[in-house]
Design a protein around this motif. Structure first.
Motif, PDB file in Angstrom:
ATOM      1  N   GLY A  65       0.810  -1.198   0.000  1.00 22.79           N
ATOM      2  CA  GLY A  65       0.000   0.000   0.000  1.00 22.79           C
ATOM      3  C   GLY A  65       0.850   1.258   0.000  1.00 22.79           C
ATOM      4  O   GLY A  65       2.049   1.224   0.200  1.00 22.79           O
ATOM      5  N   GLY A  69       3.869   0.572  -3.227  1.00 25.03           N
ATOM      6  CA  GLY A  69       3.424   0.025  -4.513  1.00 25.03           C
ATOM      7  C   GLY A  69       4.222   0.531  -5.697  1.00 25.03           C
ATOM      8  O   GLY A  69       4.775  -0.258  -6.477  1.00 25.03           O
ATOM      9  N   LYS A 103     -14.468   0.833  -6.280  1.00 27.96           N
ATOM     10  CA  LYS A 103     -13.762   1.656  -7.272  1.00 27.96           C
ATOM     11  C   LYS A 103     -14.723   2.518  -8.068  1.00 27.96           C
ATOM     12  O   LYS A 103     -14.415   3.658  -8.407  1.00 27.96           O
ATOM     13  CB  LYS A 103     -12.953   0.761  -8.221  1.00 27.96           C
ATOM     14  N   GLU A 137      -9.726  -1.182   0.480  1.00 28.27           N
ATOM     15  CA  GLU A 137      -8.906  -0.337  -0.397  1.00 28.27           C
ATOM     16  C   GLU A 137      -7.448  -0.789  -0.396  1.00 28.27           C
ATOM     17  O   GLU A 137      -6.796  -0.803  -1.444  1.00 28.27           O
ATOM     18  CB  GLU A 137      -9.015   1.137   0.035  1.00 28.27           C
ATOM     19  N   ARG A 138      -6.922  -1.141   0.782  1.00 27.96           N
ATOM     20  CA  ARG A 138      -5.539  -1.644   0.845  1.00 27.96           C
ATOM     21  C   ARG A 138      -5.402  -2.945   0.060  1.00 27.96           C
ATOM     22  O   ARG A 138      -4.415  -3.167  -0.638  1.00 27.96           O
ATOM     23  CB  ARG A 138      -5.099  -1.838   2.300  1.00 27.96           C
ATOM     24  N   GLN A 141      -5.273  -2.071  -3.538  1.00 23.17           N
ATOM     25  CA  GLN A 141      -3.941  -1.552  -3.882  1.00 23.17           C
ATOM     26  C   GLN A 141      -2.942  -2.694  -4.031  1.00 23.17           C
ATOM     27  O   GLN A 141      -2.119  -2.696  -4.949  1.00 23.17           O
ATOM     28  CB  GLN A 141      -3.437  -0.587  -2.807  1.00 23.17           C
ATOM     29  N   THR A 142      -2.985  -3.638  -3.122  1.00 21.01           N
ATOM     30  CA  THR A 142      -2.065  -4.772  -3.182  1.00 21.01           C
ATOM     31  C   THR A 142      -2.302  -5.590  -4.440  1.00 21.01           C
ATOM     32  O   THR A 142      -1.348  -5.970  -5.126  1.00 21.01           O
ATOM     33  CB  THR A 142      -2.205  -5.653  -1.925  1.00 21.01           C
ATOM     34  N   GLY A 144      -3.497  -4.497  -7.199  1.00 15.59           N
ATOM     35  CA  GLY A 144      -2.986  -3.670  -8.297  1.00 15.59           C
ATOM     36  C   GLY A 144      -1.473  -3.748  -8.418  1.00 15.59           C
ATOM     37  O   GLY A 144      -0.920  -3.814  -9.524  1.00 15.59           O
ATOM     38  N   THR A 145      -0.786  -3.756  -7.278  1.00 16.72           N
ATOM     39  CA  THR A 145       0.674  -3.865  -7.292  1.00 16.72           C
ATOM     40  C   THR A 145       1.115  -5.227  -7.817  1.00 16.72           C
ATOM     41  O   THR A 145       2.058  -5.326  -8.600  1.00 16.72           O
ATOM     42  CB  THR A 145       1.246  -3.619  -5.886  1.00 16.72           C
TER      43      THR A 145
END
Length: 197
Positions: A65, A69, A103, A137-138, A141-142, A144-145
């Motif tokens: 996060g 990222g 999202k 949300e975290r 993000q993870t 997405g990374t």
């Protein structure tokens, strides 16, 4: 700092003088009437020749996060390495409907989350809802990374691990050791953010 036998009057007058002179000073010492403090000197860093080879192995505590990222993504582009990502939560499926809904419409999802909690008889305060959304949300993000690392030619392996728990950490280390004989870089980014008024 003062000499052990410095008089109380000397200590108090020097403290007042230091505060008036520079209220931000943090390290000053007085000995035999002489003032000592830290000073800065500009120096060149010299040559930094450390290069991470292709295929480097990274261990990242704190998942991915925030600023971590983009750092991981840059490292993946440069090294095509393997990234072991440690985080406290179990990740949802990348196609999870809640992530897509969050999202698309965060405020709408908050209202939906409130209805869900009330339907099952749980408290639905704004703080509780924000906490649940922050976890999701975290996780997004993870995910997405992980996708960015893989798009860059690297490999991302997420392991649920609470580094404040000795057994959880030992299990994660054991799993990593079974998959890799080395770790080239450790990025420690785990932590708690608990702001208060």
């Amino acid at each position: 700092d003062f000499e052990k036998d410095a008089a109380d009057s000397e200590v108090s007058s020097r403290l007042i003088a230091e505060t008036i002179h520079d209220p931000a000073v943090v390290e000053v010492g007085w000995e035999n009437g002489l003032r000592y403090t830290l000073g800065l000197a500009e120096e060149t860093a010299g040559e930094l020749n450390y290069v991470l080879p292709e295929g480097s192995v990274f261990l990242v505590s704190g998942g991915s996060g925030g600023i971590v990222g983009p750092v991981i993504t840059d490292l993946a582009q440069a090294t095509k390495g393997t990234f072991f990502l440690l985080g406290r939560t179990v990740l949802p499926d990348p196609d999870d409907a809640d992530i897509a809904r969050l999202k698309a419409d965060r405020n709408g999802f908050k209202a939906e989350m409130m209805r869900r909690l009330l339907d099952i008889g749980e408290r639905a305060t704004p703080a509780i809802i924000e906490q649940k959304i922050a976890v999701l949300e975290r996780a997004a993000q993870t995910l997405g990374t992980i996708a960015a690392v893989e798009d860059a030619g690297g490999q991302a392996i997420y392991l649920p691990c609470d580094i404040t728990d000795e057994q959880s950490t030992a299990e994660a280390v054991k799993r990593i050791a079974a998959m890799s004989v080395k770790i080239d870089v450790f990025i420690h980014a785990a932590g708690f953010e608990r702001s208060r008024k």
